[in-house]
Design a protein around this motif. Structure first.
Motif, PDB file in Angstrom:
ATOM      1  N   LYS A   1       0.855  -1.184   0.000  1.00  0.00           N
ATOM      2  CA  LYS A   1       0.000   0.000   0.000  1.00  0.00           C
ATOM      3  C   LYS A   1       0.889   1.232   0.000  1.00  0.00           C
ATOM      4  O   LYS A   1       1.836   1.298   0.785  1.00  0.00           O
ATOM      5  CB  LYS A   1      -0.876   0.002   1.255  1.00  0.00           C
ATOM      6  N   PRO A   2       0.640   2.157  -0.872  1.00  0.00           N
ATOM      7  CA  PRO A   2       1.527   3.320  -0.937  1.00  0.00           C
ATOM      8  C   PRO A   2       1.290   4.303   0.220  1.00  0.00           C
ATOM      9  O   PRO A   2       0.660   5.342   0.043  1.00  0.00           O
ATOM     10  CB  PRO A   2       1.194   3.943  -2.289  1.00  0.00           C
ATOM     11  N   THR A   3       1.766   3.928   1.383  1.00  0.00           N
ATOM     12  CA  THR A   3       1.639   4.837   2.521  1.00  0.00           C
ATOM     13  C   THR A   3       3.025   5.166   3.056  1.00  0.00           C
ATOM     14  O   THR A   3       3.976   4.425   2.801  1.00  0.00           O
ATOM     15  CB  THR A   3       0.834   4.179   3.656  1.00  0.00           C
ATOM     16  N   ARG A   4       3.110   6.256   3.802  1.00  0.00           N
ATOM     17  CA  ARG A   4       4.421   6.655   4.347  1.00  0.00           C
ATOM     18  C   ARG A   4       4.948   5.605   5.320  1.00  0.00           C
ATOM     19  O   ARG A   4       6.147   5.377   5.415  1.00  0.00           O
ATOM     20  CB  ARG A   4       4.311   8.006   5.064  1.00  0.00           C
ATOM     21  N   LYS A   5       4.007   4.989   6.053  1.00  0.00           N
ATOM     22  CA  LYS A   5       4.424   3.966   7.031  1.00  0.00           C
ATOM     23  C   LYS A   5       5.106   2.797   6.319  1.00  0.00           C
ATOM     24  O   LYS A   5       6.172   2.351   6.723  1.00  0.00           O
ATOM     25  CB  LYS A   5       3.180   3.467   7.775  1.00  0.00           C
ATOM     26  N   ASN A   6       4.481   2.334   5.227  1.00  0.00           N
ATOM     27  CA  ASN A   6       5.084   1.235   4.462  1.00  0.00           C
ATOM     28  C   ASN A   6       6.425   1.631   3.880  1.00  0.00           C
ATOM     29  O   ASN A   6       7.352   0.826   3.836  1.00  0.00           O
ATOM     30  CB  ASN A   6       4.148   0.808   3.323  1.00  0.00           C
ATOM     31  N   LEU A   7       6.517   2.884   3.431  1.00  0.00           N
ATOM     32  CA  LEU A   7       7.774   3.363   2.851  1.00  0.00           C
ATOM     33  C   LEU A   7       8.890   3.299   3.893  1.00  0.00           C
ATOM     34  O   LEU A   7       9.995   2.825   3.617  1.00  0.00           O
ATOM     35  CB  LEU A   7       7.607   4.800   2.350  1.00  0.00           C
TER      36      LEU A   7
END
Lengths: 253, 110
Positions: A6-12
């Motif tokens: 999922k393109p989220t900041r947390k995943n990044l």
């Protein structure tokens, strides 16, 4: 893989952490692999020497036993072989080479003196003694070869595993993680651009609405301005008139 | 823990080792090797009291594919093959696979 995240900041952030860990692990494993290969080279040299000795000892022992068979007969040799009382034993200790536990084999009762062998001295000839001695030497070489070859086999397995891990990190895990990182970054940038664009649109719409409102107000104001002079003349005339009448009445009275 | 040395092969091959005191041996006559050598090799490999198994290089040809692979890669007990001199037939392949170069070949050429 990239499409699954999922393109989220947390995943990044998670992916960035994993990349850091994987890169560090990759470096360490590469060093381990190189170290293991260097250790293996040393053992390989030793193994080549041991193998050479082993082949020579075997040839020698075969020559001796063939001679004994020819001179004494097969039955006598077998009889002597069956009479042996002392049996060689081996004990293994372990040594650690870069995390690989390799055995160190200690042997006992391999080389025996004539009276320890157990077959009678009188009933057998020197040929059999020579053959027995040659085979005792061969056993010593075999024990040494076993030690070196076990170490080689274990190290080869470890090298193979480490190599596979390094390759998996280098060619599968890290590229996937980089792809995931790039995907998320691009998605986030796109989202940002969309957000800016949306904000601009909203601002534009708002300004447009304000402008229209202002224009409407202005137009209304203008309309009011246009209507106002008539009203004013009518309105002002009346008080004047009232005043005049009011003033007129007392004045008239 | 003390362990023993075992020998597997034809009676001619094992006699010499018995002369040196080896008492764990499996005699398989040449004409029965195709049928019985697999069982004999498996029996010594499964014996926990055996630390080293000695076999003749040529006997490996009589083993079935699975047992042969087991013999070539076994670490406990370790199998030492002697005879034709090349030694460690499986080891060479393993080196080629793990390191990527045929080190034994290179050494032989030197």
């Amino acid at each position: 893989m990239a499409k699954d995240v999922k393109p989220t900041r947390k995943n990044l952030m998670e992916i960035e952490d994993r990349i850091e860990l994987s890169e560090r692990g990759h470096g360490t494993l590469e060093k381990k692999r190189d170290g293991l290969i260097m250790e293996f080279m040393d053992i390989l040299d030793k193994a080549q020497d041991v193998r050479g000795d082993l082949a020579q000892d075997y040839q020698n022992a075969q020559k001796k036993i063939n001679m004994a068979r020819a001179m004494e007969g097969d039955v006598a040799v077998r009889g002597a072989a069956a009479a042996l009382q002392e049996h060689p034993e081996i004990t293994t200790e372990s040594k650690n080479i870069m995390g690989v536990v390799v055995p160190q084999i200690e042997s006992s009762r391999v080389s025996k003196s004539l009276d320890q062998r157990g077959y009678g001295i009188m009933g057998t000839s020197a040929r059999i003694d020579e053959a027995a001695e040659a085979y005792e030497d061969l056993l010593e070489s075999i024990i040494l070869a076993a030690e070196v070859e076990t170490a080689m086999k274990k190290m080869l397995r470890e090298i193979e595993t480490t190599k596979r891990r390094v390759n998996a990190l280098e060619f599968k895990l890290l590229p996937d993680l980089y792809e995931g990182q790039e995907y998320i970054e691009q998605k986030l940038e796109e989202q940002e651009r969309e957000e800016t664009f949306r904000l601009k649109k909203i601002k534009e719409k708002k300004e447009q609405a304000e402008k229209e409102e202002r224009e409407a107000e202005e137009a209304e104001a203008e309309d009011e301005d246009e209507v106002a002079p008539d009203d004013e003349s009518g309105d002002t005339a009346e008080p004047d008139m009232e005043q005049s009448t009011a003033g007129g009445v007392p004045g008239g009275d | 823990m003390s362990q023993e040395i075992a020998v597997v092969g034809s009676p001619e091959f094992t006699t010499g080792f018995r002369l040196a005191g080896v008492r764990r041996f499996e005699n398989v006559p040449d004409d029965e090797k195709d049928d019985r050598l697999d069982d004999a090799a498996t029996a010594v490999l499964e014996d926990e009291g055996v630390g080293i198994v000695v076999m003749h290089d040529d006997d490996l040809e009589h083993l079935s594919r699975n047992v042969r692979q087991e013999v070539e890669t076994s670490v406990e007990p370790v199998v030492v093959t002697i005879g034709s001199g090349t030694g460690g037939g499986g080891l060479r392949e393993q080196i080629k696979r793990a390191i990527g170069i045929d080190l034994m070949d290179e050494d032989e050429q030197e």
